[in-house]
Design a protein around this motif. Structure first.
Motif, PDB file in Angstrom:
ATOM      1  N   GLU A  22       0.889  -0.946  -0.049  1.00 31.15           N
ATOM      2  CA  GLU A  22      -0.232   0.071   0.045  1.00 31.15           C
ATOM      3  C   GLU A  22       0.854   1.489   0.329  1.00 31.15           C
ATOM      4  OE1 GLU A  22      -3.300   2.118   2.864  1.00 31.15           O
ATOM      5  OE2 GLU A  22      -3.007  -0.177   2.566  1.00 31.15           O
ATOM      6  N   ALA A  23       1.556   1.461   0.706  1.00 27.46           N
ATOM      7  CA  ALA A  23       2.720   1.823   1.062  1.00 27.46           C
ATOM      8  C   ALA A  23       3.926   2.944  -0.673  1.00 27.46           C
ATOM      9  CB  ALA A  23       4.458   1.957   1.690  1.00 27.46           C
ATOM     10  N   LEU A  47       3.585   5.808  -2.522  1.00 24.67           N
ATOM     11  CA  LEU A  47       4.573   6.012  -3.411  1.00 24.67           C
ATOM     12  C   LEU A  47       5.672   6.242  -4.327  1.00 24.67           C
ATOM     13  CD1 LEU A  47       6.204   5.879   0.431  1.00 24.67           C
ATOM     14  CD2 LEU A  47       4.860   8.061  -0.491  1.00 24.67           C
ATOM     15  N   SER A  48       5.756   5.412  -5.425  1.00 28.14           N
ATOM     16  CA  SER A  48       6.096   5.116  -6.362  1.00 28.14           C
ATOM     17  C   SER A  48       4.901   5.568  -7.834  1.00 28.14           C
ATOM     18  CB  SER A  48       5.871   3.672  -6.883  1.00 28.14           C
ATOM     19  OG  SER A  48       4.729   2.984  -6.194  1.00 28.14           O
ATOM     20  N   ASP A  49       3.477   6.576  -7.155  1.00 29.77           N
ATOM     21  CA  ASP A  49       3.453   7.088  -7.886  1.00 29.77           C
ATOM     22  C   ASP A  49       3.203   8.699  -7.975  1.00 29.77           C
ATOM     23  OD1 ASP A  49       0.806   8.787  -8.969  1.00 29.77           O
ATOM     24  OD2 ASP A  49      -0.122   6.746  -9.374  1.00 29.77           O
ATOM     25  N   PRO A  50       3.976   9.761  -8.602  1.00 30.76           N
ATOM     26  CA  PRO A  50       4.502  11.049  -8.062  1.00 30.76           C
ATOM     27  C   PRO A  50       3.111  11.334  -7.780  1.00 30.76           C
ATOM     28  CG  PRO A  50       5.470  10.587 -10.348  1.00 30.76           C
ATOM     29  CD  PRO A  50       4.380   9.453  -9.730  1.00 30.76           C
ATOM     30  N   GLU A  51       1.859  11.339  -8.938  1.00 31.70           N
ATOM     31  CA  GLU A  51       0.574  11.906  -8.351  1.00 31.70           C
ATOM     32  C   GLU A  51       0.202  11.689  -7.041  1.00 31.70           C
ATOM     33  OE1 GLU A  51      -4.065  12.813 -10.404  1.00 31.70           O
ATOM     34  OE2 GLU A  51      -2.165  12.085 -11.581  1.00 31.70           O
ATOM     35  N   LYS A  52      -0.154  10.454  -6.822  1.00 33.35           N
ATOM     36  CA  LYS A  52      -0.093   9.573  -5.435  1.00 33.35           C
ATOM     37  C   LYS A  52       0.717  10.579  -4.378  1.00 33.35           C
ATOM     38  CE  LYS A  52      -3.298   5.416  -6.586  1.00 33.35           C
ATOM     39  NZ  LYS A  52      -2.833   4.287  -6.396  1.00 33.35           N
ATOM     40  N   LYS A  53       1.871  10.773  -4.526  1.00 34.83           N
ATOM     41  CA  LYS A  53       2.605  10.598  -3.480  1.00 34.83           C
ATOM     42  C   LYS A  53       2.591  12.712  -3.094  1.00 34.83           C
ATOM     43  CE  LYS A  53       7.495  10.967  -2.648  1.00 34.83           C
ATOM     44  NZ  LYS A  53       8.321  12.435  -2.689  1.00 34.83           N
ATOM     45  N   SER A  54       2.535  12.447  -3.999  1.00 34.65           N
ATOM     46  CA  SER A  54       2.261  14.715  -3.957  1.00 34.65           C
ATOM     47  C   SER A  54       0.852  14.952  -3.247  1.00 34.65           C
ATOM     48  CB  SER A  54       2.271  15.350  -5.685  1.00 34.65           C
ATOM     49  OG  SER A  54       2.243  16.449  -4.923  1.00 34.65           O
ATOM     50  N   ARG A  55      -0.251  13.689  -3.539  1.00 37.60           N
ATOM     51  CA  ARG A  55      -1.149  14.430  -2.538  1.00 37.60           C
ATOM     52  C   ARG A  55      -1.061  13.900  -0.949  1.00 37.60           C
ATOM     53  NH1 ARG A  55      -5.404  11.514  -6.643  1.00 37.60           N
ATOM     54  NH2 ARG A  55      -5.016  10.397  -5.730  1.00 37.60           N
ATOM     55  N   GLY A  98      -1.820  13.805   3.500  1.00 38.10           N
ATOM     56  CA  GLY A  98      -1.870  13.328   4.181  1.00 38.10           C
ATOM     57  C   GLY A  98      -2.669  11.627   3.658  1.00 38.10           C
ATOM     58  N   HIS A  99      -2.926  10.607   4.422  1.00 36.07           N
ATOM     59  CA  HIS A  99      -3.596   9.676   3.574  1.00 36.07           C
ATOM     60  C   HIS A  99      -4.989  10.003   2.969  1.00 36.07           C
ATOM     61  CE1 HIS A  99      -0.840   7.391   6.676  1.00 36.07           C
ATOM     62  NE2 HIS A  99      -1.183   6.422   6.209  1.00 36.07           N
ATOM     63  N   ALA A 100      -5.975  11.211   3.999  1.00 40.24           N
ATOM     64  CA  ALA A 100      -6.227  11.514   3.301  1.00 40.24           C
ATOM     65  C   ALA A 100      -6.802  11.365   1.799  1.00 40.24           C
ATOM     66  CB  ALA A 100      -7.579  12.458   4.372  1.00 40.24           C
ATOM     67  N   GLY A 101      -5.435  11.935   1.448  1.00 39.89           N
ATOM     68  CA  GLY A 101      -5.400  12.711  -0.103  1.00 39.89           C
ATOM     69  C   GLY A 101      -5.076  11.655  -1.010  1.00 39.89           C
ATOM     70  N   GLY A 132     -15.630  12.456  -1.064  1.00 40.01           N
ATOM     71  CA  GLY A 132     -13.939  12.606   0.018  1.00 40.01           C
ATOM     72  C   GLY A 132     -12.860  13.591  -0.944  1.00 40.01           C
ATOM     73  N   GLY A 133     -11.942  13.157   0.183  1.00 39.83           N
ATOM     74  CA  GLY A 133     -10.915  14.545  -1.152  1.00 39.83           C
ATOM     75  C   GLY A 133     -11.307  15.566  -0.800  1.00 39.83           C
ATOM     76  N   PHE A 134     -10.527  16.054  -1.837  1.00 38.59           N
ATOM     77  CA  PHE A 134     -10.358  17.630  -1.758  1.00 38.59           C
ATOM     78  C   PHE A 134     -10.324  18.004  -2.580  1.00 38.59           C
ATOM     79  CE2 PHE A 134      -7.153  15.913   1.225  1.00 38.59           C
ATOM     80  CZ  PHE A 134      -7.344  16.543   2.112  1.00 38.59           C
ATOM     81  N   GLY A 135     -11.873  17.543  -3.961  1.00 39.98           N
ATOM     82  CA  GLY A 135     -11.923  17.711  -4.248  1.00 39.98           C
ATOM     83  C   GLY A 135     -11.991  18.090  -5.837  1.00 39.98           C
ATOM     84  N   GLY A 136     -10.681  16.946  -5.584  1.00 47.47           N
ATOM     85  CA  GLY A 136     -10.130  17.116  -7.218  1.00 47.47           C
ATOM     86  C   GLY A 136      -9.004  17.350  -7.176  1.00 47.47           C
ATOM     87  N   GLY A 137      -8.248  18.303  -6.106  1.00 46.72           N
ATOM     88  CA  GLY A 137      -6.675  17.385  -5.873  1.00 46.72           C
ATOM     89  C   GLY A 137      -6.355  18.658  -7.102  1.00 46.72           C
TER      90      GLY A 137
END
Length: 385
Positions: free
Chosen positions: A53-54, A58-66, A71-74, A84-89
């Motif tokens: 899961e980690a 962390l290996s996905d630049p977009e996910k890592k940035s979020r 944090g985990h919410a991103g 959920g989330g932040f309205g599209g990032g």
């Protein structure tokens, strides 16, 4: 999500770790806690899931940035999927910097990516996921079928992905009338401007769920671990990965699923060393076998092979068994096997054996030792007055 460990802590790396360092850390931890090495160990299995899961994040630049920003919410399964989330990032413009982004987005007609948002209910592809599999040397060389455990985000089976309890349906959000967006008037140095943002009431979905599903808590998506069998093609090597299209997280709003990356780890072999599609091994022979020549047995991927070493074989001599290497990945033909001769000098000789060797040495003289004779001839020439 408060009980989840920090992903950087899980992989034992710093936030400043490079992409290569993240990959190396993942492979190291995945090997350490792989279920194949700890059968029946529930704790190791849980750690393996946590490691995957980690790495998935962390290996996905977009996910890592979020993740770095929120944090985990991103990287929550419901992130950007409505609910959920932040309205599209962050979309690459000013839209994620609050009022400033809205101002610039409206003033420049959305040219900076902040004012106009994508349809929150449009189909979106699911995220790619990853897992790892440990193979024996032979399995990697010849190919095999392997069962792996895969954790991915799927539509909730209880509610069919709509987030509602059975017998109920979602209603249109009264705040945004189902658009997922609301208009906000803002006073700026340029006057009053109208901007858009994700609806706070429905979090950009345009829907209101009054009776949320008890299994997914109204998200419509759950993280699920399943076992599946995959085909490992002949010729894969340590550090490579297999891409399984559609094996990743389920898409959002009918979008296609992401891909699954299966990272390959190959256990070392007690005899063979691989280099590309060729394999190498060393065969120890006795002093007598090397001197007189002998029939020896050579292990190969196909079983034992008889080979005759010639009289006077020297330490380090090498011969090739053509086509006895590894199957070429996605091509016909195989590499070769190279066998290096190691001449073992006898130890712990008794007096009788020593006497026999001394007699042999006296009878042989320098005529049997071409390299030694040549060397000492050069030495004499070097020290000649």
């Amino acid at each position: 999500m408060a009980d989840k460990r920090d992903y950087y802590e899980v992989l034992g790396i710093d936030k400043s770790a490079s992409e290569d360092e993240i990959k190396k850390a993942y492979r190291k931890m995945a090997k350490k806690y792989h279920p194949d090495l700890h059968p029946g160990d529930a704790e190791a299995e849980q750690k393996f899931k946590e490691i995957n899961e980690a790495n998935e994040v962390l290996s996905d630049p977009e996910k890592k940035s979020r993740y770095d920003q929120f944090g985990h919410a991103g990287v929550d399964p419901n992130y950007g999927a409505g609910g959920g989330g932040f309205g599209g990032g962050f979309n690459g413009g000013f839209g994620d910097f609050g009022d400033l982004g809205d101002i610039f987005g409206s003033f420049f007609g959305g040219g900076f990516g902040g004012g106009r948002r994508a349809n929150p209910n449009a189909p979106r592809k699911g995220a790619d996921t990853s897992t790892s599999v440990i193979l024996t040397f032979e399995e990697a060389a010849k190919g095999c079928n392997k069962k792996i455990k895969v954790t991915r985000i799927e539509n909730c089976a209880e509610c069919g992905g709509n987030g509602c309890e059975k017998g109920h349906t979602a209603s249109t959000c009264p705040t945004c009338n189902g658009t997922g967006q609301i208009y906000v008037n803002q006073r700026t140095p340029f006057g009053t401007m109208q901007t858009t943002r994700a609806c706070d009431s429905c979090r950009g979905t345009g829907k209101k769920i009054d009776h949320p599903c008890k299994v997914c808590n109204g998200k419509g998506r759950v993280r699920r671990t399943t076992e599946r069998e995959i085909n490992i093609p002949a010729g894969v090597d340590d550090g490579q990965y297999i891409n399984l299209r559609g094996g990743g997280d389920m898409g959002v709003n009918g979008g296609p699923a992401g891909d699954l990356h299966v990272n390959i780890s190959v256990r070392p072999h007690p005899i063979f060393i691989r280099d590309g599609f060729d394999i190498f091994c060393e065969i120890p022979v006795s002093f007598t076998q090397a001197a007189l020549g002998a029939d020896i047995v050579v292990p190969t991927l196909d079983g034992k092979v008889k080979f005759t070493i010639h009289e006077g074989t020297q330490p380090g001599d090498e011969f090739k068994l053509k086509g006895k290497g590894v199957q070429r990945l996605n091509y016909s033909g195989r590499g070769d096997q190279y066998v290096k001769i190691i001449v073992e000098i006898p130890r712990n000789l008794n007096n009788s054996q020593k006497d026999l060797l001394k007699k042999f040495e006296e009878s042989a003289g320098d005529s049997c030792y071409k390299k030694r004779k040549s060397f000492f001839d050069k030495v004499k020439e070097f020290f000649k007055d």
